[in-house]
Design an enzyme around this catalytic site. Structure first.
Site, PDB file in Angstrom:
ATOM      1  CG  HIS A 153      -6.421   1.863   0.828  1.00  0.00           C
ATOM      2  ND1 HIS A 153      -5.284   2.403   0.263  1.00  0.00           N
ATOM      3  CD2 HIS A 153      -5.982   0.892   1.690  1.00  0.00           C
ATOM      4  CE1 HIS A 153      -4.216   1.782   0.744  1.00  0.00           C
ATOM      5  NE2 HIS A 153      -4.606   0.862   1.603  1.00  0.00           N
ATOM      6  CE  LYS A 170     -14.775   3.580   7.030  1.00  0.00           C
ATOM      7  NZ  LYS A 170     -15.315   3.609   5.680  1.00  0.00           N
ATOM      8  CB  CYS A 175      -0.928   0.006   1.197  1.00  0.00           C
ATOM      9  SG  CYS A 175      -1.764  -1.556   1.460  1.00  0.00           S
ATOM     10  CB  CYS A 211     -12.523  -1.766   6.950  1.00  0.00           C
ATOM     11  SG  CYS A 211     -12.696  -3.039   8.199  1.00  0.00           S
ATOM     12  CB  SER A 212      -9.496   1.650   3.873  1.00  0.00           C
ATOM     13  OG  SER A 212      -8.741   0.457   3.856  1.00  0.00           O
TER      14      SER A 212
HETATM   15  N1  COA Z   1     -16.636   1.490   4.398  1.00  0.00           N
HETATM   16  C1  COA Z   1     -17.928   1.838   4.166  1.00  0.00           C
HETATM   17  N2  COA Z   1     -18.803   1.062   3.472  1.00  0.00           N
HETATM   18  C2  COA Z   1     -18.310  -0.080   2.969  1.00  0.00           C
HETATM   19  C3  COA Z   1     -16.982  -0.506   3.156  1.00  0.00           C
HETATM   20  C4  COA Z   1     -16.150   0.329   3.910  1.00  0.00           C
HETATM   21  N3  COA Z   1     -14.885  -0.026   4.157  1.00  0.00           N
HETATM   22  N4  COA Z   1     -16.801  -1.688   2.538  1.00  0.00           N
HETATM   23  C5  COA Z   1     -17.988  -1.995   1.970  1.00  0.00           C
HETATM   24  N5  COA Z   1     -18.879  -1.036   2.227  1.00  0.00           N
HETATM   25  C6  COA Z   1     -20.294  -1.020   1.841  1.00  0.00           C
HETATM   26  C7  COA Z   1     -20.502  -1.351   0.390  1.00  0.00           C
HETATM   27  O1  COA Z   1     -20.582  -0.157  -0.407  1.00  0.00           O
HETATM   28  C8  COA Z   1     -21.822  -2.080   0.408  1.00  0.00           C
HETATM   29  O2  COA Z   1     -22.859  -1.121   0.514  1.00  0.00           O
HETATM   30  P1  COA Z   1     -24.243  -1.324  -0.275  1.00  0.00           P
HETATM   31  O3  COA Z   1     -24.814  -2.609   0.278  1.00  0.00           O
HETATM   32  O4  COA Z   1     -25.021  -0.096   0.066  1.00  0.00           O
HETATM   33  O5  COA Z   1     -23.858  -1.448  -1.712  1.00  0.00           O
HETATM   34  C9  COA Z   1     -21.799  -2.825   1.735  1.00  0.00           C
HETATM   35  O6  COA Z   1     -20.902  -2.076   2.580  1.00  0.00           O
HETATM   36  C10 COA Z   1     -21.323  -4.262   1.623  1.00  0.00           C
HETATM   37  O7  COA Z   1     -20.185  -4.247   0.790  1.00  0.00           O
HETATM   38  P2  COA Z   1     -19.351  -5.533   0.441  1.00  0.00           P
HETATM   39  O8  COA Z   1     -18.530  -5.202  -0.762  1.00  0.00           O
HETATM   40  O9  COA Z   1     -20.233  -6.740   0.416  1.00  0.00           O
HETATM   41  O10 COA Z   1     -18.396  -5.630   1.701  1.00  0.00           O
HETATM   42  P3  COA Z   1     -17.391  -6.785   1.986  1.00  0.00           P
HETATM   43  O11 COA Z   1     -17.874  -7.472   3.216  1.00  0.00           O
HETATM   44  O12 COA Z   1     -17.123  -7.606   0.768  1.00  0.00           O
HETATM   45  O13 COA Z   1     -16.057  -5.972   2.285  1.00  0.00           O
HETATM   46  C11 COA Z   1     -14.473  -5.270   3.901  1.00  0.00           C
HETATM   47  C12 COA Z   1     -15.932  -5.221   3.451  1.00  0.00           C
HETATM   48  C13 COA Z   1     -14.310  -4.412   5.134  1.00  0.00           C
HETATM   49  C14 COA Z   1     -14.078  -6.722   4.250  1.00  0.00           C
HETATM   50  C15 COA Z   1     -13.586  -4.757   2.740  1.00  0.00           C
HETATM   51  O14 COA Z   1     -13.956  -3.437   2.442  1.00  0.00           O
HETATM   52  C16 COA Z   1     -12.127  -4.827   3.093  1.00  0.00           C
HETATM   53  O15 COA Z   1     -11.495  -5.878   2.967  1.00  0.00           O
HETATM   54  N6  COA Z   1     -11.535  -3.707   3.513  1.00  0.00           N
HETATM   55  C17 COA Z   1     -10.151  -3.668   3.901  1.00  0.00           C
HETATM   56  C18 COA Z   1      -9.268  -3.478   2.710  1.00  0.00           C
HETATM   57  C19 COA Z   1      -7.811  -3.649   3.086  1.00  0.00           C
HETATM   58  O16 COA Z   1      -7.441  -4.526   3.850  1.00  0.00           O
HETATM   59  N7  COA Z   1      -6.929  -2.841   2.506  1.00  0.00           N
HETATM   60  C20 COA Z   1      -5.523  -2.916   2.742  1.00  0.00           C
HETATM   61  C21 COA Z   1      -5.217  -2.332   4.060  1.00  0.00           C
HETATM   62  S1  COA Z   1      -3.625  -2.715   4.674  1.00  0.00           S
END
Ligand code: COA
Length: 383
Positions: A330, A326, A83, A204-205
């Protein structure tokens, strides 16, 4: 070493961009940066991307992107540090101009994460495969351990973590390029889906597509360009043990402290002199630990500082005016460059509703994985 400036910036909107490919995104951001700098050529380019191979099945991207940008023939280099790739791409451009090798360099980052890849698997390749990923832990899990350690050691509360997300969404609401332009309440964060205890969805981002690019140049070129002058006062980089279990204290991020110490020294400045910070809030706990490592707040006091509003726009030390990772999103390889763009816009007075009054010095901190790498830039607006 020569003085180095940024005279052009460009970025795409961040989000789920189904109608744009990796090359479309990078070319869009780069053309904006070239136009913004008003230059008619670049001498070389650096592209930060964490894993185009795993996300879209494309490697050899620096060559591909120089071709699609209409610059086939110039030296083009892919930079990878998870990242932190986008921040380190800018540092490579800085080094090339500072050394006198080139006068005008394009540096940027790109990631296309929403094209159907197994994102969690791809991201987890930036952790230690044998000791972390093999056992099933992914980044939310690793940062959850850091959060637990910070809560245990300093009494940081669940509510204080939520305040980081609330603040950054409040800022992101003012950023037209942000993925989530919506306000959220502390209660919404606290009740959002559990991802890795104590971190919830809104800690989470998100998963994001996007690209960002800047034009880096020598003093001579900058002064002749007639563009607002933003000087790169320092560019520093550091590493740490990749795996959390090798570190002495889980509630700290030593790579950030190491890079910060060098950056403040090289820029001949200190945290109190900086007007605006962009930091790597891949999870809410990351922003808390990072602002302690940067010396913005005392160790262990970051939760209380955020709760008191010190790091809000309008507060004493604004942090993540862009919305941070956030709310802005990201796209891992692009993030570090986009953070630098927010600082450049602040120092130029171009940040619109997010403008920090009289901002002169800004700092951008970008890190890879759970802090195995960190890169910091300090920039100065020269009026
Ligand atoms: N913040 C706000 N809303 C979020 C979000 C977040 N981080 N992630 C997903 N959403 C929303 C989506 O827009 C969706 O909304 P909708 O139903 O209105 O369309 C809903 O939440 C579900 O989204 P979905 O894609 O099914 O979520 P997910 O469970 O597959 O993923 C996380 C969620 C947190 C697991 C994923 O965003 C993630 O892995 N984040 C971390 C990324 C990371 O690790 N980056 C590197 C860092 S070192």
């Amino acid at each position: 070493m020569r003085d180095v400036y940024i005279i052009g910036v460009g970025m795409t909107k961040f989000g789920e961009l189904w109608d744009k490919s990796l090359r479309d995104l990078f070319v869009e951001a780069s053309l904006q940066a070239i136009e913004n700098a008003d230059v008619d050529h670049i001498q070389s380019m650096y592209v930060g991307a964490m894993s185009a191979g795993l996300f879209v099945g494309q490697e050899h991207i620096a060559s591909l992107l120089s071709d699609y940008l209409g610059n086939e023939g110039i030296p083009a280099t892919h930079v990878e540090s998870a990242c932190a790739s986008g921040g380190i791409a800018v540092r490579q451009g800085y080094i090339e101009v500072a050394s006198g090798i080139s006068d005008i360099v394009l540096a940027g980052g790109v990631e296309k994460m929403n094209d159907g890849a197994d994102v969690t698997f791809a991201l987890a390749t930036a952790s230690d495969q044998e000791y972390e990923a093999f056992h099933g832990v992914t980044f939310p899990g690793l940062y959850a351990m850091i959060a637990r350690a910070h809560m245990e050691k300093y009494g940081t509360t669940r509510e204080q973590l939520a305040e980081v997300a609330v603040k950054n969404h409040e800022h992101g609401l003012k950023n037209p390029n942000a993925q989530f332009q919506m306000a959220i309440s502390r209660d919404t964060v606290m009740k959002s889906t559990m991802v890795a205890d104590p971190l919830r969805l809104l800690d989470c981002s998100p998963v994001t597509d996007g690209a960002a690019a800047v034009i880096i140049c020598s003093e001579d070129v900058a002064k002749k360009s007639g563009r607002p002058l933003v000087k790169l006062r320092a560019s520093s980089q550091a590493t740490d043990y990749l795996a959390l279990h090798s570190r002495k204290d889980l509630a700290s991020l030593p790579s950030v402290a190491r890079a910060a110490k060098k950056a403040y020294k090289d820029a001949d400045t200190k945290p109190e002199d900086i007007d605006v910070f962009e930091v790597h809030d891949c999870f809410t706990i990351a922003e808390l630990v990072v602002i302690e490592e940067l010396g913005i707040v005392e160790r262990g006091k970051s939760g209380a500082a955020v709760e008191a509003g010190i790091t809000r726009l309008g507060g004493k030390i604004p942090v993540n005016t862009s919305g941070g990772l956030k709310s802005k999103g990201h796209p891992v390889g692009a993030t570090g460059t986009a953070q630098i763009i927010e600082i450049v816009e602040q120092l130029r007075g171009d940040a619109g509703d997010r403008q920090v009054t009289d901002a002169r010095l800004g700092l951008a901190q970008n890190m890879g994985g759970s802090g195995g790498s960190c890169v910091i830039h300090i920039l100065e607006g020269i009026s």
